[in-house]
Design a protein around this motif. Structure first.
Motif, PDB file in Angstrom:
ATOM      1  N   VAL A   1     -31.902  38.132 -29.518  1.00  0.00           N
ATOM      2  CA  VAL A   1     -33.130  39.153 -29.737  1.00  0.00           C
ATOM      3  C   VAL A   1     -33.723  39.320 -31.067  1.00  0.00           C
ATOM      4  O   VAL A   1     -32.623  39.842 -31.591  1.00  0.00           O
ATOM      5  N   ASP A   2     -34.601  39.243 -31.438  1.00  0.00           N
ATOM      6  CA  ASP A   2     -35.029  39.374 -32.725  1.00  0.00           C
ATOM      7  C   ASP A   2     -35.305  40.831 -32.922  1.00  0.00           C
ATOM      8  O   ASP A   2     -36.079  41.774 -31.997  1.00  0.00           O
ATOM      9  N   PRO A   3     -34.562  41.534 -33.707  1.00  0.00           N
ATOM     10  CA  PRO A   3     -34.495  42.985 -33.944  1.00  0.00           C
ATOM     11  C   PRO A   3     -35.871  43.662 -34.290  1.00  0.00           C
ATOM     12  O   PRO A   3     -36.117  44.853 -34.061  1.00  0.00           O
ATOM     13  N   SER A   4     -36.619  42.608 -35.067  1.00  0.00           N
ATOM     14  CA  SER A   4     -37.818  43.252 -35.590  1.00  0.00           C
ATOM     15  C   SER A   4     -38.826  43.321 -34.433  1.00  0.00           C
ATOM     16  O   SER A   4     -40.065  44.015 -34.573  1.00  0.00           O
ATOM     17  N   ASN A   5     -38.468  42.947 -33.269  1.00  0.00           N
ATOM     18  CA  ASN A   5     -39.658  43.058 -32.121  1.00  0.00           C
ATOM     19  C   ASN A   5     -39.283  44.141 -31.227  1.00  0.00           C
ATOM     20  O   ASN A   5     -38.975  44.080 -30.102  1.00  0.00           O
ATOM     21  N   SER A   6     -39.111  45.420 -31.965  1.00  0.00           N
ATOM     22  CA  SER A   6     -38.856  46.614 -31.128  1.00  0.00           C
ATOM     23  C   SER A   6     -39.925  47.176 -30.716  1.00  0.00           C
ATOM     24  O   SER A   6     -41.163  46.905 -30.931  1.00  0.00           O
ATOM     25  N   PHE A   7     -39.747  48.013 -29.380  1.00  0.00           N
ATOM     26  CA  PHE A   7     -40.909  48.721 -28.879  1.00  0.00           C
ATOM     27  C   PHE A   7     -40.979  50.028 -29.294  1.00  0.00           C
ATOM     28  O   PHE A   7     -39.839  50.639 -29.350  1.00  0.00           O
ATOM     29  N   PRO A   8     -42.108  50.724 -29.848  1.00  0.00           N
ATOM     30  CA  PRO A   8     -42.139  51.944 -30.178  1.00  0.00           C
ATOM     31  C   PRO A   8     -41.881  52.911 -29.145  1.00  0.00           C
ATOM     32  O   PRO A   8     -42.837  53.633 -28.504  1.00  0.00           O
ATOM     33  N   TYR A   9     -40.532  53.199 -29.071  1.00  0.00           N
ATOM     34  CA  TYR A   9     -40.322  54.247 -27.948  1.00  0.00           C
ATOM     35  C   TYR A   9     -40.725  55.751 -28.330  1.00  0.00           C
ATOM     36  O   TYR A   9     -40.351  55.952 -29.578  1.00  0.00           O
ATOM     37  N   ALA A  10     -40.855  56.470 -27.322  1.00  0.00           N
ATOM     38  CA  ALA A  10     -41.015  57.938 -27.856  1.00  0.00           C
ATOM     39  C   ALA A  10     -39.789  58.576 -28.292  1.00  0.00           C
ATOM     40  O   ALA A  10     -38.619  58.243 -28.053  1.00  0.00           O
ATOM     41  N   SER A  11     -39.875  59.445 -29.030  1.00  0.00           N
ATOM     42  CA  SER A  11     -38.539  59.833 -29.755  1.00  0.00           C
ATOM     43  C   SER A  11     -37.886  60.795 -28.804  1.00  0.00           C
ATOM     44  O   SER A  11     -38.290  61.401 -28.007  1.00  0.00           O
ATOM     45  N   GLY A  12     -36.579  60.833 -28.809  1.00  0.00           N
ATOM     46  CA  GLY A  12     -35.706  61.627 -28.134  1.00  0.00           C
ATOM     47  C   GLY A  12     -35.343  61.136 -26.831  1.00  0.00           C
ATOM     48  O   GLY A  12     -34.537  61.636 -26.048  1.00  0.00           O
ATOM     49  N   LEU A  13     -35.850  60.006 -26.292  1.00  0.00           N
ATOM     50  CA  LEU A  13     -35.560  59.563 -25.052  1.00  0.00           C
ATOM     51  C   LEU A  13     -34.332  58.537 -25.140  1.00  0.00           C
ATOM     52  O   LEU A  13     -33.955  57.897 -26.024  1.00  0.00           O
ATOM     53  N   THR A  14     -33.500  58.535 -24.025  1.00  0.00           N
ATOM     54  CA  THR A  14     -32.274  58.012 -24.177  1.00  0.00           C
ATOM     55  C   THR A  14     -32.162  57.060 -22.999  1.00  0.00           C
ATOM     56  O   THR A  14     -33.015  56.984 -22.203  1.00  0.00           O
TER      57      THR A  14
ATOM     58  N   PRO B   1     -33.332  31.636 -29.580  1.00  0.00           N
ATOM     59  CA  PRO B   1     -33.990  32.660 -29.470  1.00  0.00           C
ATOM     60  C   PRO B   1     -35.420  32.676 -28.709  1.00  0.00           C
ATOM     61  O   PRO B   1     -35.724  33.711 -28.149  1.00  0.00           O
ATOM     62  N   ALA B   2     -35.897  31.465 -28.634  1.00  0.00           N
ATOM     63  CA  ALA B   2     -37.239  31.411 -27.959  1.00  0.00           C
ATOM     64  C   ALA B   2     -36.973  31.002 -26.492  1.00  0.00           C
ATOM     65  O   ALA B   2     -38.269  30.835 -25.919  1.00  0.00           O
ATOM     66  N   MET B   3     -35.808  30.985 -25.989  1.00  0.00           N
ATOM     67  CA  MET B   3     -35.712  30.858 -24.639  1.00  0.00           C
ATOM     68  C   MET B   3     -36.181  31.894 -23.818  1.00  0.00           C
ATOM     69  O   MET B   3     -35.280  32.955 -23.692  1.00  0.00           O
ATOM     70  N   ALA B   4     -37.216  31.845 -23.268  1.00  0.00           N
ATOM     71  CA  ALA B   4     -37.660  33.218 -22.670  1.00  0.00           C
ATOM     72  C   ALA B   4     -37.016  33.514 -21.333  1.00  0.00           C
ATOM     73  O   ALA B   4     -36.543  34.897 -21.169  1.00  0.00           O
ATOM     74  N   PRO B   5     -36.690  32.824 -20.270  1.00  0.00           N
ATOM     75  CA  PRO B   5     -35.986  33.181 -19.008  1.00  0.00           C
ATOM     76  C   PRO B   5     -34.663  34.222 -19.233  1.00  0.00           C
ATOM     77  O   PRO B   5     -34.356  35.132 -18.629  1.00  0.00           O
ATOM     78  N   VAL B   6     -34.071  33.763 -20.498  1.00  0.00           N
ATOM     79  CA  VAL B   6     -32.756  34.359 -20.840  1.00  0.00           C
ATOM     80  C   VAL B   6     -32.903  35.925 -20.824  1.00  0.00           C
ATOM     81  O   VAL B   6     -32.018  36.753 -20.659  1.00  0.00           O
ATOM     82  N   HIS B   7     -34.220  36.251 -21.467  1.00  0.00           N
ATOM     83  CA  HIS B   7     -34.284  37.725 -21.644  1.00  0.00           C
ATOM     84  C   HIS B   7     -34.546  38.391 -20.301  1.00  0.00           C
ATOM     85  O   HIS B   7     -34.353  39.573 -20.306  1.00  0.00           O
ATOM     86  N   VAL B   8     -35.057  37.854 -19.329  1.00  0.00           N
ATOM     87  CA  VAL B   8     -35.061  38.569 -17.876  1.00  0.00           C
ATOM     88  C   VAL B   8     -33.513  38.877 -17.505  1.00  0.00           C
ATOM     89  O   VAL B   8     -33.189  39.938 -16.848  1.00  0.00           O
ATOM     90  N   LEU B   9     -32.678  37.779 -17.505  1.00  0.00           N
ATOM     91  CA  LEU B   9     -31.461  38.043 -17.101  1.00  0.00           C
ATOM     92  C   LEU B   9     -30.751  39.292 -18.062  1.00  0.00           C
ATOM     93  O   LEU B   9     -30.032  39.909 -17.477  1.00  0.00           O
ATOM     94  N   LEU B  10     -30.796  39.119 -19.411  1.00  0.00           N
ATOM     95  CA  LEU B  10     -30.431  40.399 -20.121  1.00  0.00           C
ATOM     96  C   LEU B  10     -31.121  41.669 -19.783  1.00  0.00           C
ATOM     97  O   LEU B  10     -30.436  42.537 -19.962  1.00  0.00           O
ATOM     98  N   GLY B  11     -32.171  41.609 -19.314  1.00  0.00           N
ATOM     99  CA  GLY B  11     -33.106  42.819 -19.024  1.00  0.00           C
ATOM    100  C   GLY B  11     -32.399  43.497 -17.539  1.00  0.00           C
ATOM    101  O   GLY B  11     -31.724  44.686 -17.630  1.00  0.00           O
ATOM    102  N   ASN B  12     -31.919  42.365 -16.664  1.00  0.00           N
ATOM    103  CA  ASN B  12     -31.189  42.805 -15.583  1.00  0.00           C
ATOM    104  C   ASN B  12     -29.724  43.298 -15.767  1.00  0.00           C
ATOM    105  O   ASN B  12     -29.339  44.420 -15.144  1.00  0.00           O
ATOM    106  N   ILE B  13     -29.224  42.603 -16.680  1.00  0.00           N
ATOM    107  CA  ILE B  13     -27.764  43.164 -17.178  1.00  0.00           C
ATOM    108  C   ILE B  13     -27.889  44.487 -17.849  1.00  0.00           C
ATOM    109  O   ILE B  13     -26.918  45.340 -17.405  1.00  0.00           O
TER     110      ILE B  13
END
Length: 252
Positions: A1-14, A195-207
């Motif tokens: 996963v490209d670490p630069s593609n981060s989501f701006p989460y609200a601070s303090g959330l775990t 890195p551009a293999m999209a479906p594997v990210h769904v599996l990683l999300g499930n994991i």
């Protein structure tokens, strides 16, 4: 996963802030789509290895195989593709790549019996052909023969562990068996190689959900949507992203 593609989460959330049940996951089928290719087949093989095998094949048979592979890659006429493969095999019966590609087309046509026969022949000719083992594992996954798929995919990966599709296919096998801890390293290796293999990210999300890591799951699902926003899992993934985002915004 490209670490630069981060989501701006609200601070303090775990990771625990995402109120999603551990039993809620995105579903995906362990069978090829009508116009998709199983992993690591002859057209995707490293050129040097394929060319070395083809060097022993008579020129006319090579031309028929090349014509078949071109049609298969374009997805334009699978019946003509099979016709070219039949000619290639008739010209050179000891042509394992032609049998693997025939099996690929058979799988796409939901003809499991013919696919298995072609793969058995390919492996009889060359038991060290990784593409044959990978395709057999894909077929076995589609038939829910996960134990058989595990054996076939491992055998192929012993011969070529740089196939991202095969790594992903084995990860799906382990997920189907409920062995998500075994699935994770193969999914991670697949995405490292491609890195551009999209479906594997769904599996990683499930994991990640299995690990109760809501933030990690959200990042993986969003990466899938970035890579394949109109893909076959896009609708379900968007729904999961919303659920996770709602949980992060309203942890109580």
């Amino acid at each position: 996963v490209d670490p630069s593609n981060s989501f701006p989460y609200a601070s303090g959330l775990t990771p625990r802030a995402a109120s999603v049940s551990p039993s809620t996951y995105l579903n995906f089928e362990l069978r090829p789509k009508a116009n998709s290719a199983p992993p690591a087949l002859a057209p995707e093989s490293p050129d040097a290895r394929v060319n070395a095998r083809l060097a022993a094949v008579p020129e006319k048979a090579r031309k028929e195989f090349a014509a078949a592979r071109d049609l298969w890659q374009k997805g334009t006429d699978l019946e003509r593709c099979l016709d070219h493969l039949s000619k290639a095999i008739k010209l050179y019966p000891q042509f394992p790549d032609a049998y693997v590609l025939r099996a690929t087309v058979n799988i796409q046509q939901n003809n499991a019996t013919e696919a298995k026969s072609a793969l058995d022949r390919a492996l009889e000719i060359d038991p060290k052909l990784p593409e044959a083992w990978f395709t057999l594992g894909t077929l076995q996954n589609s038939q829910k023969d996960y134990a058989g798929a595990e054996k076939s995919l491992i055998e192929g990966l012993k011969l070529d562990d740089r196939s991202p599709q095969a790594q992903y296919e084995l990860a799906k096998t382990y997920w189907a068996l409920g062995r998500w801890q075994d699935a994770e390293p193969h999914a991670l290796k697949a995405v490292t190689i491609q890195p551009a293999m999209a479906p594997v990210h769904v599996l990683l999300g499930n994991i990640a959900l299995r690990k109760r890591d809501g933030i990690g799951a959200l990042k993986e699902f969003q990466e899938y949507l970035r890579l394949d926003p109109t893909g076959p899992m896009a609708e379900g993934t968007r729904a999961m992203v919303k659920k996770l985002q709602d949980g992060l915004t309203n942890p109580n």
